[in-house]
Design a protein around this motif. Structure first.
Motif, PDB file in Angstrom:
ATOM      1  N   ASN A  43       0.818  -1.209   0.000  1.00  0.00           N
ATOM      2  CA  ASN A  43       0.000   0.000   0.000  1.00  0.00           C
ATOM      3  C   ASN A  43       0.853   1.262   0.000  1.00  0.00           C
ATOM      4  O   ASN A  43       0.351   2.345  -0.196  1.00  0.00           O
ATOM      5  CB  ASN A  43      -0.930   0.001   1.220  1.00  0.00           C
ATOM      6  CG  ASN A  43      -0.147  -0.005   2.512  1.00  0.00           C
ATOM      7  OD1 ASN A  43       0.797  -0.773   2.653  1.00  0.00           O
ATOM      8  ND2 ASN A  43      -0.505   0.871   3.434  1.00  0.00           N
ATOM      9  N   TYR A  60     -16.378   2.122   4.410  1.00  0.00           N
ATOM     10  CA  TYR A  60     -15.010   1.664   4.151  1.00  0.00           C
ATOM     11  C   TYR A  60     -14.005   2.657   4.733  1.00  0.00           C
ATOM     12  O   TYR A  60     -13.239   3.293   4.010  1.00  0.00           O
ATOM     13  CB  TYR A  60     -14.778   1.526   2.643  1.00  0.00           C
ATOM     14  CG  TYR A  60     -15.334   0.270   1.999  1.00  0.00           C
ATOM     15  CD1 TYR A  60     -15.929  -0.739   2.754  1.00  0.00           C
ATOM     16  CD2 TYR A  60     -15.238   0.081   0.631  1.00  0.00           C
ATOM     17  CE1 TYR A  60     -16.436  -1.887   2.153  1.00  0.00           C
ATOM     18  CE2 TYR A  60     -15.739  -1.063   0.016  1.00  0.00           C
ATOM     19  CZ  TYR A  60     -16.338  -2.038   0.773  1.00  0.00           C
ATOM     20  OH  TYR A  60     -16.818  -3.168   0.171  1.00  0.00           O
ATOM     21  N   GLN A 100      -7.743  -1.427  -0.238  1.00  0.00           N
ATOM     22  CA  GLN A 100      -7.068  -1.566   1.043  1.00  0.00           C
ATOM     23  C   GLN A 100      -5.618  -1.997   0.848  1.00  0.00           C
ATOM     24  O   GLN A 100      -4.730  -1.498   1.515  1.00  0.00           O
ATOM     25  CB  GLN A 100      -7.824  -2.590   1.894  1.00  0.00           C
ATOM     26  CG  GLN A 100      -7.166  -2.900   3.221  1.00  0.00           C
ATOM     27  CD  GLN A 100      -7.858  -4.057   3.916  1.00  0.00           C
ATOM     28  OE1 GLN A 100      -9.073  -4.224   3.818  1.00  0.00           O
ATOM     29  NE2 GLN A 100      -7.096  -4.882   4.596  1.00  0.00           N
ATOM     30  N   LYS A 101      -5.418  -2.915  -0.085  1.00  0.00           N
ATOM     31  CA  LYS A 101      -4.087  -3.509  -0.168  1.00  0.00           C
ATOM     32  C   LYS A 101      -3.204  -2.881  -1.233  1.00  0.00           C
ATOM     33  O   LYS A 101      -1.996  -2.861  -1.083  1.00  0.00           O
ATOM     34  CB  LYS A 101      -4.232  -5.016  -0.407  1.00  0.00           C
ATOM     35  CG  LYS A 101      -4.868  -5.690   0.806  1.00  0.00           C
ATOM     36  CD  LYS A 101      -5.058  -7.174   0.653  1.00  0.00           C
ATOM     37  CE  LYS A 101      -5.626  -7.763   1.951  1.00  0.00           C
ATOM     38  NZ  LYS A 101      -5.989  -9.169   1.793  1.00  0.00           N
ATOM     39  N   ASP A 156      -8.948   5.584   4.360  1.00  0.00           N
ATOM     40  CA  ASP A 156      -7.706   6.066   4.966  1.00  0.00           C
ATOM     41  C   ASP A 156      -6.503   5.626   4.144  1.00  0.00           C
ATOM     42  O   ASP A 156      -5.549   6.373   3.945  1.00  0.00           O
ATOM     43  CB  ASP A 156      -7.575   5.536   6.398  1.00  0.00           C
ATOM     44  CG  ASP A 156      -8.573   6.204   7.344  1.00  0.00           C
ATOM     45  OD1 ASP A 156      -9.152   7.230   6.953  1.00  0.00           O
ATOM     46  OD2 ASP A 156      -8.757   5.689   8.461  1.00  0.00           O
ATOM     47  N   MET A 157      -6.538   4.365   3.696  1.00  0.00           N
ATOM     48  CA  MET A 157      -5.442   3.854   2.869  1.00  0.00           C
ATOM     49  C   MET A 157      -5.306   4.682   1.590  1.00  0.00           C
ATOM     50  O   MET A 157      -4.208   5.037   1.170  1.00  0.00           O
ATOM     51  CB  MET A 157      -5.721   2.392   2.470  1.00  0.00           C
ATOM     52  CG  MET A 157      -5.651   1.422   3.624  1.00  0.00           C
ATOM     53  SD  MET A 157      -3.946   1.260   4.179  1.00  0.00           S
ATOM     54  CE  MET A 157      -4.098  -0.087   5.337  1.00  0.00           C
ATOM     55  N   ARG A 215     -13.012  -3.412  -2.219  1.00  0.00           N
ATOM     56  CA  ARG A 215     -12.507  -3.196  -0.860  1.00  0.00           C
ATOM     57  C   ARG A 215     -11.103  -3.764  -0.734  1.00  0.00           C
ATOM     58  O   ARG A 215     -10.189  -3.112  -0.238  1.00  0.00           O
ATOM     59  CB  ARG A 215     -13.445  -3.906   0.121  1.00  0.00           C
ATOM     60  CG  ARG A 215     -13.153  -3.666   1.563  1.00  0.00           C
ATOM     61  CD  ARG A 215     -13.647  -4.829   2.404  1.00  0.00           C
ATOM     62  NE  ARG A 215     -12.806  -5.996   2.229  1.00  0.00           N
ATOM     63  CZ  ARG A 215     -13.219  -7.251   2.356  1.00  0.00           C
ATOM     64  NH1 ARG A 215     -14.465  -7.520   2.661  1.00  0.00           N
ATOM     65  NH2 ARG A 215     -12.373  -8.246   2.195  1.00  0.00           N
ATOM     66  N   GLU A 216     -10.917  -4.986  -1.217  1.00  0.00           N
ATOM     67  CA  GLU A 216      -9.611  -5.635  -1.076  1.00  0.00           C
ATOM     68  C   GLU A 216      -8.547  -4.884  -1.885  1.00  0.00           C
ATOM     69  O   GLU A 216      -7.432  -4.677  -1.422  1.00  0.00           O
ATOM     70  CB  GLU A 216      -9.709  -7.102  -1.528  1.00  0.00           C
ATOM     71  CG  GLU A 216      -8.503  -7.930  -1.149  1.00  0.00           C
ATOM     72  CD  GLU A 216      -8.891  -9.256  -0.466  1.00  0.00           C
ATOM     73  OE1 GLU A 216      -9.901  -9.852  -0.860  1.00  0.00           O
ATOM     74  OE2 GLU A 216      -8.178  -9.670   0.465  1.00  0.00           O
ATOM     75  N   LEU A 220     -11.315   2.163   6.710  1.00  0.00           N
ATOM     76  CA  LEU A 220      -9.919   1.743   6.581  1.00  0.00           C
ATOM     77  C   LEU A 220      -9.436   1.969   5.153  1.00  0.00           C
ATOM     78  O   LEU A 220      -8.356   2.509   4.921  1.00  0.00           O
ATOM     79  CB  LEU A 220      -9.810   0.255   6.965  1.00  0.00           C
ATOM     80  CG  LEU A 220      -8.468  -0.415   6.686  1.00  0.00           C
ATOM     81  CD1 LEU A 220      -7.372   0.212   7.518  1.00  0.00           C
ATOM     82  CD2 LEU A 220      -8.550  -1.918   6.962  1.00  0.00           C
ATOM     83  N   GLN A 221     -10.276   1.572   4.206  1.00  0.00           N
ATOM     84  CA  GLN A 221      -9.884   1.681   2.806  1.00  0.00           C
ATOM     85  C   GLN A 221      -9.743   3.154   2.389  1.00  0.00           C
ATOM     86  O   GLN A 221      -8.841   3.500   1.631  1.00  0.00           O
ATOM     87  CB  GLN A 221     -10.907   0.960   1.929  1.00  0.00           C
ATOM     88  CG  GLN A 221     -10.937  -0.558   2.108  1.00  0.00           C
ATOM     89  CD  GLN A 221     -11.556  -0.999   3.428  1.00  0.00           C
ATOM     90  OE1 GLN A 221     -12.279  -0.253   4.078  1.00  0.00           O
ATOM     91  NE2 GLN A 221     -11.246  -2.234   3.842  1.00  0.00           N
TER      92      GLN A 221
END
Lengths: 428, 249, 800
Positions: free
Chosen positions: A25, A134, A104-105, A139-140, A100-101, A136-137
């Protein structure tokens, strides 16, 4: 080829390659892995050439409608007006969690794809509309955007190409309808997320009345791979009308729920049983949604339908967002219908009559069946209500309930009737 | 002179009494059946002034909130676009989109409070009535409910209500949160955890009350992709959050 | 800006070929072929179609899905079906969906009998409902405002009312809350929906969800009649239909006239009908007797008035205001000039203008129409606040900005409600309107003294220059106007200046007028079709009264006043309103005749008028309500007609003659006012030769050269602008064509000496508002400066 895919000779993994590598990330790891090379390559080409690559790839939108991305880009009018590129990251279709995946990643993949697409489309302002849940995502993405800006990938005169792009991550606040492109635009303008009448289509009059290109996360995230391998090469993956690889979210009654990157056109059984492990021991597939909860359900006998846009359409359903939800024989179909109907009732924006009233009425009829107060005639009324919704609404949300409910009534009529009778007797 | 509500309630009681005496079939309770909507029965207060754009002189706004809203407004060609982030910011400050919170946002954004109320009530994550400080959204959509989400939600709601500080926790059944791979799951103050079972409920609540990271082992952030072909190498379990949050970077 | 001129195309609907303007919406185009497509949410007055109700689904050849007729522009060769099985099924299903939660309480619904939902269900719905679940029931009706009740059970969520609030009135107070089937119309946190135009949502509602509280349960549609007239409660003169039952006005509805009101009404116009029927209304003649006003017979009142006027003779002053008709004004002027020998009469609030300037300002080619406000390239609102001066213009200006991208500029001493819509707002010192206009003119003609002039007006020189650039089109950000076109021979820019009468009042009246004429000249208004000046007079029929000759320095048709007959006032110069007050105070005048005017309340300088009224030996007033000053000082009171009782004509600020028709009978002893004036003249031995209202109008058309040949039939229900008739050629040319007095001749007074400070008078500050029970709550508050205005917060504007 399909057989090969299941036996280790799989198609290349484009989006998920080593996705769990720690630090992917971050810009550092992403660049070390060759990140932003596609952007450099694209900026060395003319926007028209980049657009040609996208067209040659044949990639169809991964958000649900499956419209050819290259064609969509070319709909934007030329000229110096303010044009916008909006990434639809409001992934809300039940059963869908692929974006989402990715976000996030490997958030930089999306950002890189978005910059390339903006270059091809000639847009200078862009937004990523991510669903508020989402966190966390988002924020990423924000952190990645911060790095990308500092590295000169986003901002004025990117890598001395003369192309400039502003990018803002905009967080939603919990409304499924904002995944509908015009509802998303209204929401991004700070309003209630009510869909707009089309035409005018967003490509001509979208965000702030300007020409607007809207693409799904996965579509944009695929763009760097297309540039890297070349549009023609990408088009060799998958089948003729459904090129490339696709992220599929598998959930429900399967042993290994999750995201899988598949080559379009492999048998659906391959995904449900081969990858996701099928239903728990001793249970059978009763029905499955091939493209999120708004796709008409298929039964176990349809498991060999190739998983691609056209084959699923021929089977009377759709690939949608690529979310397979498997329901096994332990769950009554009424429960499935009730969940689906209640969801769409909750998410109907209320703007147009058939959707607002039709979803509400459908839920009430289902509740009546469950309460033992219904007769088989009600099933006919319910089926007819679904017919009256389909095609008559302002946007597709009404259809998104009516199509699966209609398909359940058609395919599981006996079970509905039996349920009705059983409840009626137990309440009598 | 009775109010209309009292008259109607009276009539309803008569009907119910008649029904109990067996003289008539039991009627549907007029205001009690399932489709009652909060707000529908409310008249305006004619004593109030109409609600225009709030006067800055009469509407104090915490300076940090003002700064945050103004920063959001600067992100867009049209200031109204900042409505959602601004309301979310006000909700973090006030706990919910209270009339006071909405007036503050309206004052900074120079829009009417009604406009913002209309927006706030459209979105599930913006609360238009007071709620507990901690949010626990339990996904009860199809994939999660196939895996037992309804039981999980019932257990969580009951346990939260029964325990101490229950009013600090806002347990809601939520539509698909986009994490069907960890079904049944919940979003606890924005952190996704799952798959959960009823047995996880006490620990989850305890973590929330204690302000600890909630069920660290079950956090989505640590989960590897399901696709067996995705990773060519062995990677450790995905480290949570990776110091990616802005400010923490 | 050029108005769209669509070409005509042919399309086929239900097998019939129909001609229609290209790109008209299908539902409108279908009407041209006598095909009705049912609609609920579609209302072009509200802006772009939203396609929400789905009632208008039709089948179009070549398009697989049914399309909404309200949002589909018709094209040449289009083939449309509105009667096919598919369409019928869809229409029936939409009606079925809409009726799911509708209570069908039509027997007790105010809308019953005039309800689109009833009509459409009857015409397009199915005969049965398959919905057997319980309907929603809620407490109802609920108050939405002091004027409006809301019945949420009946609401079909068509979005019309909230679109009105958001896209027409732009007050953003009325909104939808919640989502989906839970959506409901409401306001923020229980605040009432109070705004100057809120009543329009009652008429917009296609069901009985929004009802008028004053009208609730007063009548059923089959026992009422509609009577068309014109509201003369303010200069906007909106066209109305008065709902009449048993000779009482029960309701006022809009009567759409796109050249006047665009189909909207303000709440004063909509609800002040209540004042026609209140006990406070004066409905019999009164004469002061032993210090008290007492009811008397007409005989006695008329003789008392005649005696008073006879005593005063040429020392009589007269003021006409309010909704005085042209005919009444003319008769009053004739009574004074022909019989009493007095030239002292006025219908302007604060001071006269030299006749040359008056004529120049009213020249036909300088007059803008109301619809020009919408299509002009730019509009400057100068020294006027439409919501307080002529409310409906506020909506028209908003529409121009929103829909036609008209550029709005506001120049005013105080924050304006239009600031938020204005491309530019400029402030100047109170009372410095004339100075400001002079400075602006300087900026347009590159006068080196702009800086100085602007500062004297209390305005930022830079802002004045910016405004000049905006108006002349030389500002950098192009607006698509001719200034941007490359071909060089661009048509003139269409600029409209809406200005308040106060700009040409007080000591700087002439300077204001000269500056305005200069602006008109610099901006080329005379040559441009959609350009011009639009004055907002202080009195509702201000323009008509001036044209009828109710001015100290002009006779009918702005002619040189003929020498007065009979005994004269020693040749003293004709007095304007202020001079009349001074004359009364000084004892130089002894009688005052007031036609629909309370000078103490409506004219500047309250103290002066208090002294003047006290000093007058005879005060005769036509009025409907005894205001404080009249109760204290009037010696004879004639009960005045309400506008709904009147017959006659009035003139809209843009020169449109409009016709008042009696909708209800006059109550009590009230008599036609033209008849009272004629009778009074007779008692004074003068025959005005008017025997009927029609004759009174004929006298007017004969007296004003540029009305020549007009008939009441020609005016009809829509009115006619005299400037557009051939007789306009008879308009008197200004004495000298250019700069009648020369700018240097008009010494501009510094603002602190300008007199208009205490007299700002809002149309909302009126006895009709005060005495309509429903509107009592709206009665404006006085602000710190003693000005009577609607609080800004009532309209969602930005606080100052």
């Amino acid at each position: 080829m399909m057989a090969a895919a299941s036996e280790g000779g799989r198609a290349p993994i484009l989006l998920f390659a080593d996705i769990d590598e720690p630090g992917l990330n971050t810009l550092e790891v992403y660049e070390r892995r060759g990140g932003y090379q596609s952007l450099r390559k694209a900026l060395a080409m003319t926007p028209e050439e980049v657009l040609e690559q996208l067209k040659a790839s044949g990639i169809r939108g991964r958000g649900g409608a499956g419209f050819a991305m290259g064609t969509k880009v070319s709909f934007l009018p030329k000229g110096s007006m303010d044009k916008y590129l909006v990434c639809n990251a409001d992934e809300s279709e039940p059963g869908t969690f692929k974006d989402r995946e990715l976000m996030q990643k490997t958030p930089h993949t999306l950002i890189e794809g978005l910059i390339i697409a903006s270059y091809a489309a000639g847009t200078n302002r862009s937004f990523i509309y991510i669903r508020g849940e989402y966190e966390l995502q988002a924020d990423m993405l924000d952190a990645a955007l911060h790095e990308a800006r500092a590295a000169g990938y986003v901002g004025e005169n990117i890598l001395d190409s003369g192309h400039s792009l502003s990018l803002v991550v905009h967080r939603g606040a919990g409304a499924y309808i904002c995944g509908e492109e015009t509802g998303l635009l209204d929401s991004l303008e700070g309003k209630r997320g009510n869909p707009r009448l089309k035409p005018p289509f967003p490509a001509l009059q979208g965000l702030y009345q300007g020409p607007t290109l809207i693409n799904n996360v996965e579509t944009l995230a695929t763009v760097p791979a297309i540039l890297a391998m070349g549009g023609d090469e990408y088009a060799k993956l998958g089948v003729e009308t459904s090129t490339g690889t696709k992220l599929v979210s598998v959930s429900g009654h399967v042993q290994r729920p999750g995201n899988y990157e598949i080559e379009l056109g492999i048998p659906s059984r391959e995904i449900i049983y081969g990858l996701a492990g099928g239903p728990p021991e001793g249970r059978e597939v009763k029905c499955w949604f091939p493209g999120g909860s708004s796709s008409p359900v298929l039964k176990a006998e349809d498991l060999d339908v190739p998983y691609d846009f056209n084959s699923l359409a021929q089977a009377g359903t759709m690939l949608g967002s690529g979310a397979i939800i498997v329901v096994d024989d332990s769950t009554p179909i009424l429960d499935v219908a009730m969940k689906v109907a209640k969801f769409y009732r909750h998410e109907s924006c209320g703007k147009c009559t058939p959707c607002r009233e039709g979803t509400n009425w459908t839920v009430k009829m289902l509740e009546r069946i469950d309460a033992g107060e219904a007769t088989p005639m009600d099933l006919e009324v319910m089926a007819s209500v679904q017919e009256h919704i389909i095609g008559n609404c302002l946007c597709v949300l009404g259809d998104a309930m009516a199509m699966p409910i209609g398909s359940m009534i058609a395919k599981f009529k006996d079970e509905f009737e039996a349920h009705m009778e059983e409840r009626r007797l137990s309440h009598a | 002179m009775s109010t209309p509500e009292e008259i109607l309630r009276g009539a309803q009681n008569l009907e119910l009494e008649a029904a109990e005496e067996g003289t008539r079939p039991r009627p549907v309770r007029r205001f009690a059946h399932g489709s009652r909507v909060p707000g529908w029965d409310e008249a305006v207060d004619l004593e109030k002034d109409p609600a225009g754009i709030p006067d800055p002189a009469l509407t104090p706004v915490p300076s940090e909130l003002r700064a945050e809203i103004e920063a959001h407004m600067a992100n867009y060609p049209d200031r109204r676009s900042a409505a959602l982030p601004a309301l979310a910011a006000a909700q973090r400050v006030h706990g919910w989109c209270s009339p006071e919170a909405i007036e503050q946002v309206a004052c900074v954004m120079r829009v009417t409070p009604a406009y913002l109320e209309s927006v706030a009530s459209f979105y599930d994550m913006l609360e238009t009535s007071p709620v507990g400080r901690h949010s626990v959204y339990v996904c009860t959509n199809i994939s999660c409910s196939l895996c037992g989400a309804d039981e999980l939600y019932a257990a969580l709601a009951a346990a939260a209500a029964a325990g101490d500080g229950g009013d600090e926790i806002n347990v809601r059944s939520f539509e698909c949160l986009g994490a069907c791979d960890i079904a049944p799951m919940a979003s606890v103050d924005g952190v996704y955890v799952g798959p959960l079972s009823v047995a996880d409920v006490p620990q989850l609540l305890a973590d929330v009350h204690a302000g600890r990271p909630v069920l660290p082992d079950k956090q989505l952030a640590r989960r590897l992709v399901a696709d067996p072909h995705a990773n060519t190498r062995e990677f450790p379990e995905h480290p949570a959050e990776q110091a990616a949050r802005p400010g923490g970077a | 800006m050029p108005r769209p001129e669509p070409r005509t195309i042919t399309f086929t609907i239900d097998g019939r070929e129909v001609q229609a303007p290209e790109n008209a919406m299908l539902v409108d185009a279908a009407k041209l072929g006598d095909v009705e497509i049912p609609v609920f949410c579609y209302e072009p007055k509200l802006g772009q179609p939203v396609g929400a109700c789905r009632m208008c689904l039709v089948e179009i050849e070549g398009i697989p899905k049914l399309q909404t007729g309200c949002s589909t522009p018709v094209k040449d060769g289009m083939v449309v079906y509105t009667q096919s099985q598919r369409v019928q099924t869809a229409q029936q299903s939409v009606v079925e969906f809409l009726l799911i939660n509708h209570p069908l309480d039509c027997p007790v619904c105010d809308k019953g009998g005039e309800c689109p939902l009833q009509d459409i269900t009857f015409g397009w719905g199915g005969a049965i409902s398959r919905y057997i679940e319980p309907k929603r029931h809620f407490v109802k009706p609920l108050e939405l405002s002091p004027l409006i009740a809301i019945d949420r059970e009946r609401c079909i969520l068509c979005y019309r009312c909230v679109r009105f609030s958001q896209e027409v009135a732009e007050d953003y107070q009325l909104v939808l809350l919640e989502r989906g089937a839970h959506s409901y119309v409401s306001t923020f946190d229980g605040h009432p929906y109070v705004a100057p135009f809120s009543g329009n949502i009652i008429e917009l509602c296609p069901v009985g969800a929004l009802t008028s509280r004053p009208y609730r349960f007063r009548a059923r549609p089959w026992d009422i009649e509609g009577a068309g007239s014109v509201c003369t409660l303010c200069p906007a003169q909106c066209n109305v239909t008065i709902t009449v039952r048993d000779e009482r006005a029960l309701r006022v509805l809009q009567r759409d006239n796109s050249e006047v009101d665009d189909g909207w009404l303000c709440d004063k116009g909509r609800f002040a009908y209540q004042s026609f029927h209140v006990d406070e209304r004066v409905i019999e003649p009164l004469v002061r007797d032993g210090g008290q006003l007492r009811p008397v017979s007409w005989e006695r009142a008329l003789s008392a008035a005649a005696a008073g006027l006879k005593r005063a003779g040429a020392h009589t002053g007269a003021l006409a205001g309010g909704g005085t008709t042209n005919e009444e004004g003319l008769l009053l002027a004739r009574l004074l000039r022909e019989r009493l020998g007095s030239p002292h009469l006025d219908s302007r609030r604060a001071g006269s203008l030299p006749l040359g300037l008056l004529r120049a300002l009213n020249e036909p080619q300088l007059q803008a129409k109301v619809s020009d406000l919408e299509f002009a390239h730019a509009v400057l609102v100068l020294d006027a606040e439409p919501v307080n001066d002529a409310p409906i213009l506020d909506l028209r200006l908003r529409k121009g900005v929103r829909r036609q991208h008209m550029k709005l500029a506001v120049a005013s001493p105080n924050a304006s409600l239009l600031d938020a819509n204005a491309a530019l707002s400029v402030r100047y010192a109170p009372g410095a309107g004339a100075l400001f206009a002079t400075a602006l003119n300087g900026a347009l003609s590159d006068d080196p003294n702009v800086e100085q002039l602007a500062r004297e007006a209390g305005a930022e020189p830079e802002a004045v220059r910016e405004l000049a650039a905006l108006l002349s089109g030389s500002d950098s950000d192009g607006d698509g106007g001719p200034a941007d076109s490359a071909d060089g021979n661009a048509p003139a820019r269409e600029i409209v200046i809406v200005w308040g009468e106060r700009l040409t009042a007080g000591p700087n009246a002439a300077a204001g007028a000269i500056a305005l004429l200069g602006l008109a000249d610099s901006l080329g208004m005379a040559g441009a079709d959609g350009a011009g000046l639009l004055e907002v007079p202080a009195f509702a029929n201000g323009r008509g009264l001036r044209e009828a000759g109710v001015l100290p320095n002009a006779g009918p048709g702005l002619s040189e006043p003929s020498a007065v007959a009979g005994e004269t006032d020693g040749g003293s110069p004709a007095r304007d309103a202020r001079a009349i007050a001074e004359g009364l105070t000084a004892g130089e005048l002894s009688a005052l005749y007031l036609l629909h005017c309370d000078p103490q309340r409506e004219l500047p300088d309250r103290e002066l008028w208090e002294r003047a009224l006290a000093g007058a030996s005879t005060v005769i007033a036509h009025t409907s309500f005894l205001t404080d000053a009249l109760r204290e000082h009037a010696d004879v009171v004639f009960p005045a007609e309400a506008y709904a009782e009147k017959e006659g004509t009035v003139v809209h600020p843009d020169g449109r003659l409009q016709r008042l028709r009696p909708a209800i009978a006059r109550p009590g002893e009230v008599r036609a006012e033209w008849r009272v004036l004629v009778e009074l003249a007779l008692r004074l031995g003068h025959d005005l030769d008017v025997l009927s209202a029609t004759m009174a109008s004929q006298r007017l058309f004969d007296a004003v050269p540029f009305y020549a040949g007009l008939t009441l039939e020609e005016i009809g229900g829509r009115g006619v602008r005299w400037q557009e008739r051939a007789a306009a050629a008879a308009y008197p040319t200004p004495a000298t064509s250019d700069e009648p007095e020369g700018p240097s001749a008009a010494a501009v007074q510094p603002p602190e000496d300008a007199a208009d400070l205490d007299g700002y008078h809002s149309v909302w500050d009126a006895p009709e508002v005060e005495h309509s029970p429903a509107l009592e709550f709206l009665f404006p508050r006085r602000n710190g400066a003693g000005e009577s205005v609607l609080p800004l917060s009532y309209v969602g504007g930005e606080p100052a």
